[in-house]
Scaffold this active site. Structure first.
Site, short mmCIF file in Angstrom:
data_model
loop_
_atom_site.label_atom_id
_atom_site.label_comp_id
_atom_site.label_asym_id
_atom_site.label_seq_id
_atom_site.Cartn_x
_atom_site.Cartn_y
_atom_site.Cartn_z
N ALA A 39 -43.70 4.20 50.43
CA ALA A 39 -42.98 2.93 50.55
C ALA A 39 -41.52 3.07 50.11
O ALA A 39 -41.22 3.84 49.19
CB ALA A 39 -43.68 1.87 49.72
N GLY B 171 -40.76 3.32 53.37
CA GLY B 171 -40.89 3.95 54.67
C GLY B 171 -39.62 4.57 55.23
O GLY B 171 -39.62 5.02 56.38
N GLY B 172 -38.56 4.65 54.45
CA GLY B 172 -37.33 5.27 54.95
C GLY B 172 -37.54 6.72 55.33
O GLY B 172 -37.16 7.15 56.43
N CYS C 164 -35.69 10.33 42.36
CA CYS C 164 -34.39 9.65 42.31
C CYS C 164 -33.96 9.49 40.86
O CYS C 164 -33.47 8.44 40.44
CB CYS C 164 -34.43 8.31 43.03
SG CYS C 164 -35.68 7.16 42.45
N ASP D 70 -54.35 5.33 46.76
CA ASP D 70 -53.77 6.02 45.61
C ASP D 70 -53.66 7.51 45.91
O ASP D 70 -54.66 8.20 46.12
CB ASP D 70 -54.68 5.80 44.40
CG ASP D 70 -54.13 6.40 43.11
OD1 ASP D 70 -53.18 7.20 43.17
OD2 ASP D 70 -54.67 6.07 42.03
N ASP E 15 -49.45 4.61 50.15
CA ASP E 15 -48.92 3.90 48.98
C ASP E 15 -50.04 3.00 48.46
O ASP E 15 -50.83 2.48 49.25
CB ASP E 15 -47.68 3.07 49.34
CG ASP E 15 -46.86 2.74 48.10
OD1 ASP E 15 -45.88 3.47 47.82
OD2 ASP E 15 -47.19 1.76 47.39
N ASP F 52 -42.29 12.36 47.29
CA ASP F 52 -41.14 11.66 46.70
C ASP F 52 -41.71 10.82 45.57
O ASP F 52 -42.07 9.66 45.75
CB ASP F 52 -40.46 10.80 47.77
CG ASP F 52 -39.18 10.17 47.26
OD1 ASP F 52 -38.35 10.89 46.69
OD2 ASP F 52 -39.02 8.94 47.40
#
Length: 430
Positions: free
Chosen positions: A244, A246-247, A373, A293, A266, A323
């Site tokens: 999520a 979804g990029g 990130c 999960d 997700d 990610d």
């Protein structure tokens, strides 16, 4: 030039970060003074927006040049004829960059003020308008149509509905109120529409609210780079383990020319619905999204797969993108973080569980890309070092090859101030 202070952190958190970035190896290489200067520069950059707004072109539906021409027309309207260049990234051909103008220091502050929450303030610095839910406080006589100075309550101290606020606040620019104070704080269910339309922001960035939604995806540069590092190929079966909104999922499908299978997981239902909406909007049919999960995505008790839904048999995927959920300390702008050190360090166990599942699901000679990130070494380099020791089948690979690697360097060092702080490709040797 800085107009905001460095990101505000708890002393324990700042010291923890400093220990990582001013360590013995760096001090030996640069000297203590230079290492400390670079760390202070990092903290200042984190509180400011990037130099470019980046968008990814959905090459599945249109060419980059066609979308670039459409976007030029849109920006002309937004900026009232002001010529704003749109640059195509020299190596990531599906990425467009729009320079951010600012900080602009000649904006006259108004007597009438509105205070917005920190997250809303961060969005305004990236080109967003102020929506009603983001307004925390407004001057006593504020009416619709008034010119308002907008400030960010970066430490979350302003009380909802206050008429004035003398705490720590950062000026974001001026706008025109779409609502009166009474309409915003009338006690009825929370409003959802536009609250203040920004007309003189400190940082002039384009707004992408409903701008070419089928052709463009607003995505930070390192976030778009991650999928190029993964390098998905048509016909492959790819897993986006924490997908999520979804990029990256939709980017994977576009780079595969929508040929193959992209599985997106997700564990939050509303976020999975967002992935499906984005896939539908962008015209991508190869994506299948499931509310599941990722730590439980490996099926160990059955010999055969059942209908291609999670959990999956080991060695099911050609490539996997992890990610991972993280502390998000690399997201910018971020003028203040109130997290404790315990909160900051809480993600490592979850990341390792996801890593373990990803390794089991990867085919021999497959590719696994781990990205975050955040800027903490514990969630990036230390996790990769752990994985290479824990799973001897993994081998660390260069992020990219040739010209792209030379132009971008190591994303964790040269591009430290961008969104995705770590991007680590690994291959399974079987």
């Amino acid at each position: 030039m800085s107009i905001f202070p460095k990101i505000s952190l708890r002393p324990e958190v700042e010291n923890y970060l400093k220990e990582g970035f001013v360590n013995k190896e760096i001090v030996t290489a640069l000297g203590k003074q230079e290492a400390e200067r670079k760390f202070e520069t990092l903290l200042k950059h984190l509180s400011h927006p990037p130099s470019f707004t980046t968008v990814r072109v959905n090459t599945h539906l249109a060419s980059v040049q066609h979308v670039k021409n459409l976007l030029l027309d849109e920006l002309q309207k937004q900026f009232n004829g002001l010529s704003v260049p749109i640059l195509q990234h020299p190596d990531l051909q599906d990425v467009l960059l729009i320079p951010v103008i600012g900080p602009r220091k000649n904006i006259k502050k108004q007597q009438c003020e509105a205070i917005v929450g920190a997250q809303c303030g961060n969005a305004v610095l990236r080109g967003a308008h102020v929506y009603a839910p983001g307004i925390v406080s407004a001057s006593k006589f504020m009416k619709a149509g008034d010119v308002i100075s907008v400030y960010s309550d970066i430490k979350g101290k302003c009380k909802k509905g206050a008429r004035e606020f003398d705490g720590t606040k950062v000026f974001l620019g001026n706008g025109i109120s779409e609502l009166s104070r009474k309409e915003i704080f009338n006690g009825l269910p929370e409003l959802k529409g536009m609250g203040i339309r920004m007309t003189e922001p400190v940082y002039l960035s384009p707004s992408f609210d409903n701008v070419l939604p089928r052709y463009l995806f607003l995505q930070n540069l390192p976030s778009a780079l991650v999928t190029h590092v993964l390098n998905p190929q048509p016909g492959e079966k790819i897993l986006d383990l924490c997908a999520a909104p979804g990029g990256k999922t939709t980017h994977i499908a576009a780079l595969m020319h929508d040929q193959g299978e992209v599985i997106a997981l997700d564990k939050i239902f509303s976020k999975v619905e967002k992935i499906k909406q984005n896939a539908l909007l962008l015209g991508l049919n190869s994506i299948r999204a499931f509310c599941f999960d990722g730590t439980k995505a490996v099926k160990l008790d059955m010999v055969e797969d059942t209908e291609g839904e999670p959990p999956f048999l080991p060695e099911s995927f050609d490539r996997i993108l992890l990610d991972a959920p993280c502390s998000g300390m690399g997201q910018r702008p971020n003028m203040a973080c109130t997290w404790s050190l315990k909160e900051l360090a809480s993600y490592q166990p979850l990341q390792r569980k996801l890593f373990t599942a990803a390794v089991q699901l990867l085919k021999p000679e497959g590719v696994l890309v781990y990205s975050t990130c955040t800027i903490t070494l514990a969630e990036n380099e230390e996790q990769v070092a752990w994985a290479l020791t824990k799973f001897p089948c993994l081998q660390l690979q260069p992020q990219m090859k040739g010209r792209l690697q030379n132009s971008l360097g190591n994303i964790h060092t040269q591009n430290i101030y961008l969104k995705e702080m770590g991007s680590f490709p690994l291959t399974s040797m079987g």
